[in-house]
Design an enzyme around this catalytic site. Structure first.
Site, PDB file in Angstrom:
ATOM      1  N   ALA A 243       0.863  -1.180   0.000  1.00  0.00           N
ATOM      2  CA  ALA A 243       0.000   0.000   0.000  1.00  0.00           C
ATOM      3  C   ALA A 243       0.899   1.230   0.000  1.00  0.00           C
ATOM      4  CB  ALA A 243      -0.884  -0.008   1.243  1.00  0.00           C
TER       5      ALA A 243
ATOM      6  N   GLY B 127       0.721  -5.118   0.775  1.00  0.00           N
ATOM      7  CA  GLY B 127      -0.450  -5.201  -0.099  1.00  0.00           C
ATOM      8  C   GLY B 127      -0.150  -5.895  -1.424  1.00  0.00           C
TER       9      GLY B 127
ATOM     10  N   GLU C  60      -0.460  -9.496  -0.643  1.00  0.00           N
ATOM     11  CA  GLU C  60      -1.892  -9.748  -0.433  1.00  0.00           C
ATOM     12  C   GLU C  60      -2.654  -9.748  -1.756  1.00  0.00           C
ATOM     13  OE1 GLU C  60      -1.816  -6.511   2.436  1.00  0.00           O
ATOM     14  OE2 GLU C  60      -2.743  -7.831   3.913  1.00  0.00           O
TER      15      GLU C  60
ATOM     16  N   GLU D  11       4.608  -5.258   7.311  1.00  0.00           N
ATOM     17  CA  GLU D  11       3.843  -4.220   8.023  1.00  0.00           C
ATOM     18  C   GLU D  11       4.342  -4.011   9.448  1.00  0.00           C
ATOM     19  OE1 GLU D  11       2.519  -6.564   6.137  1.00  0.00           O
ATOM     20  OE2 GLU D  11       1.050  -5.656   4.778  1.00  0.00           O
TER      21      GLU D  11
HETATM   22  N1  COA Z   1       4.591   3.212  -0.644  1.00  0.00           N
HETATM   23  C1  COA Z   1       4.970   4.390  -1.172  1.00  0.00           C
HETATM   24  N2  COA Z   1       6.113   4.553  -1.844  1.00  0.00           N
HETATM   25  C2  COA Z   1       6.883   3.467  -1.986  1.00  0.00           C
HETATM   26  C3  COA Z   1       6.551   2.216  -1.434  1.00  0.00           C
HETATM   27  C4  COA Z   1       5.341   2.117  -0.741  1.00  0.00           C
HETATM   28  N3  COA Z   1       4.924   0.956  -0.217  1.00  0.00           N
HETATM   29  N4  COA Z   1       7.549   1.335  -1.734  1.00  0.00           N
HETATM   30  C5  COA Z   1       8.460   2.026  -2.446  1.00  0.00           C
HETATM   31  N5  COA Z   1       8.059   3.308  -2.594  1.00  0.00           N
HETATM   32  C6  COA Z   1       8.735   4.385  -3.305  1.00  0.00           C
HETATM   33  C7  COA Z   1       9.926   4.927  -2.527  1.00  0.00           C
HETATM   34  O1  COA Z   1       9.496   5.852  -1.557  1.00  0.00           O
HETATM   35  C8  COA Z   1      10.729   5.544  -3.641  1.00  0.00           C
HETATM   36  O2  COA Z   1      10.144   6.760  -4.027  1.00  0.00           O
HETATM   37  P1  COA Z   1      11.079   8.068  -4.283  1.00  0.00           P
HETATM   38  O3  COA Z   1      11.996   7.640  -5.408  1.00  0.00           O
HETATM   39  O4  COA Z   1      10.089   9.123  -4.695  1.00  0.00           O
HETATM   40  O5  COA Z   1      11.798   8.327  -3.002  1.00  0.00           O
HETATM   41  C9  COA Z   1      10.515   4.575  -4.793  1.00  0.00           C
HETATM   42  O6  COA Z   1       9.298   3.888  -4.505  1.00  0.00           O
HETATM   43  C10 COA Z   1      11.621   3.555  -4.943  1.00  0.00           C
HETATM   44  O7  COA Z   1      11.749   2.864  -3.706  1.00  0.00           O
HETATM   45  P2  COA Z   1      13.154   2.742  -2.917  1.00  0.00           P
HETATM   46  O8  COA Z   1      12.860   2.500  -1.482  1.00  0.00           O
HETATM   47  O9  COA Z   1      14.059   3.888  -3.242  1.00  0.00           O
HETATM   48  O10 COA Z   1      13.725   1.418  -3.624  1.00  0.00           O
HETATM   49  P3  COA Z   1      14.750   0.372  -2.998  1.00  0.00           P
HETATM   50  O11 COA Z   1      15.147  -0.516  -4.109  1.00  0.00           O
HETATM   51  O12 COA Z   1      15.807   1.073  -2.210  1.00  0.00           O
HETATM   52  O13 COA Z   1      13.875  -0.469  -1.925  1.00  0.00           O
HETATM   53  C11 COA Z   1      11.952  -1.694  -1.169  1.00  0.00           C
HETATM   54  C12 COA Z   1      12.813  -1.262  -2.382  1.00  0.00           C
HETATM   55  C13 COA Z   1      10.739  -2.430  -1.726  1.00  0.00           C
HETATM   56  C14 COA Z   1      12.766  -2.640  -0.258  1.00  0.00           C
HETATM   57  C15 COA Z   1      11.528  -0.433  -0.366  1.00  0.00           C
HETATM   58  O14 COA Z   1      10.976   0.495  -1.283  1.00  0.00           O
HETATM   59  C16 COA Z   1      10.491  -0.696   0.696  1.00  0.00           C
HETATM   60  O15 COA Z   1      10.819  -1.210   1.757  1.00  0.00           O
HETATM   61  N6  COA Z   1       9.205  -0.334   0.421  1.00  0.00           N
HETATM   62  C17 COA Z   1       8.146  -0.451   1.379  1.00  0.00           C
HETATM   63  C18 COA Z   1       7.693  -1.877   1.504  1.00  0.00           C
HETATM   64  C19 COA Z   1       6.595  -1.983   2.555  1.00  0.00           C
HETATM   65  O16 COA Z   1       6.816  -1.761   3.729  1.00  0.00           O
HETATM   66  N7  COA Z   1       5.389  -2.348   2.109  1.00  0.00           N
HETATM   67  C20 COA Z   1       4.270  -2.563   2.974  1.00  0.00           C
HETATM   68  C21 COA Z   1       3.486  -1.319   3.155  1.00  0.00           C
HETATM   69  S1  COA Z   1       2.105  -1.635   4.238  1.00  0.00           S
END
Ligand code: COA
Length: 260
Positions: free
Chosen positions: A67, A112, A115, A135
């Protein structure tokens, strides 16, 4: 059909390809994506020309990274529960499709995203796929069905480990525990997912629809489980730890949880 956040096409076999198209945000699910998935699946369910569906994410890196966390700072108990119920309803619509829905998982399927893949009937993963429910790192719980569908797919013990540690698993492990049906090289992913959907699309349509309905009926208590999950998701949204977890993610630092 045209959308802001989805790409839609249909091939000669009647297999629709739906692509969540926010690659700069790793295809995170904001309210527009959720609304457009709802509209898209409603239209496909009503269209007999659609014989099967493949759902994927744009770009090589991510199916869906969860999400959209940028909308989380404003959530409280009421809006959090409402958000969970809305996502659950859309995912239920996907699961209720009378024709096969295959997730083609390219890269991250987190929160999400995991999910959403689980709400699809079948999952084909690229070798670089990563599945997880992180989460807990945000001071939150899964709210789009993860606490209900993950134990049903992989068993309670492994689901508990994934939800409590938040640690992602790779495609091979996901295959070994039954979370995905097949693992293929990334360049073969879409063809493999479309091929699986097309194979099923050639079977007797009514038998396919009735099979899917019967399989869903094996989960008769799912609605109660989902309602409970949404209520608890709302509770988690009212904690200080949730605010801290989200702020830490957005500020790219480690969260300092206080237990309240
Ligand atoms: N919601 C909003 N933005 C997200 C996102 C999310 N769930 N996951 C990634 N993004 C965005 C980042 O903020 C970033 O945006 P920006 O370039 O404007 O700063 C872009 O997507 C790229 O992500 P980034 O974190 O720089 O890539 P990465 O390769 O370093 O890491 C992940 C990848 C997936 C490990 C990391 O993005 C992450 O942990 N995301 C969240 C996962 C999560 O907790 N999901 C459950 C949510 S309930």
């Amino acid at each position: 059909m045209t959308f802001e956040t989805l790409l839609y096409e249909r091939d000669d076999d009647g297999i629709a390809l739906v692509t969540i198209n926010r690659p700069d945000k790793l295809n995170a699910l904001n309210a527009t994506v959720i609304d457009e998935l709802d509209r898209c699946f409603a239209a496909m369910a009503a269209d007999d020309a659609v014989r099967g569906v493949v759902l994927t994410g744009a770009g090589p890196k991510s199916f869906v990274a969860g999400a959209d966390i940028s909308r989380f700072p404003d959530l409280d108990a009421v809006s959090g529960r409402r958000m969970a119920l809305r996502g659950q309803a859309v995912f239920n619509r996907i699961e209720a499709m009378p024709r096969p829905v295959v997730a083609a998982v390219n890269g991250y399927a987190l929160g999400g995203g995991c999910e959403l893949a689980m709400a699809c009937h079948l999952r084909v993963a690229a070798e670089n796929a990563r599945f997880g429910q992180p989460e807990v790192d945000l001071g939150l719980i899964p709210g789009y069905g993860g606490t209900q569908r993950l134990p049903r797919l992989v068993g309670r013990g492994l689901a508990t480990e994934m939800i409590l540690t938040g640690a992602p698993i790779d495609a091979r492990r996901a295959h070994a525990i039954g979370l995905v049906n097949r693992v293929v090289p990334a360049e073969e992913l879409l063809d493999a997912a479309k091929g699986l959907a097309a194979t099923i699309a050639k079977k007797a349509p009514v038998a396919v629809a009735l099979s899917l309905e019967a399989i869903r009926a094996s989960e008769l208590d799912l609605p109660h489980g989902l309602a409970h999950e949404a209520a608890l998701f709302g509770q988690a949204c009212a904690t200080e730890d949730f605010k801290e977890g989200v702020a830490a993610f957005l500020e790219r630092r480690k969260a300092a949880f206080k237990g309240r």
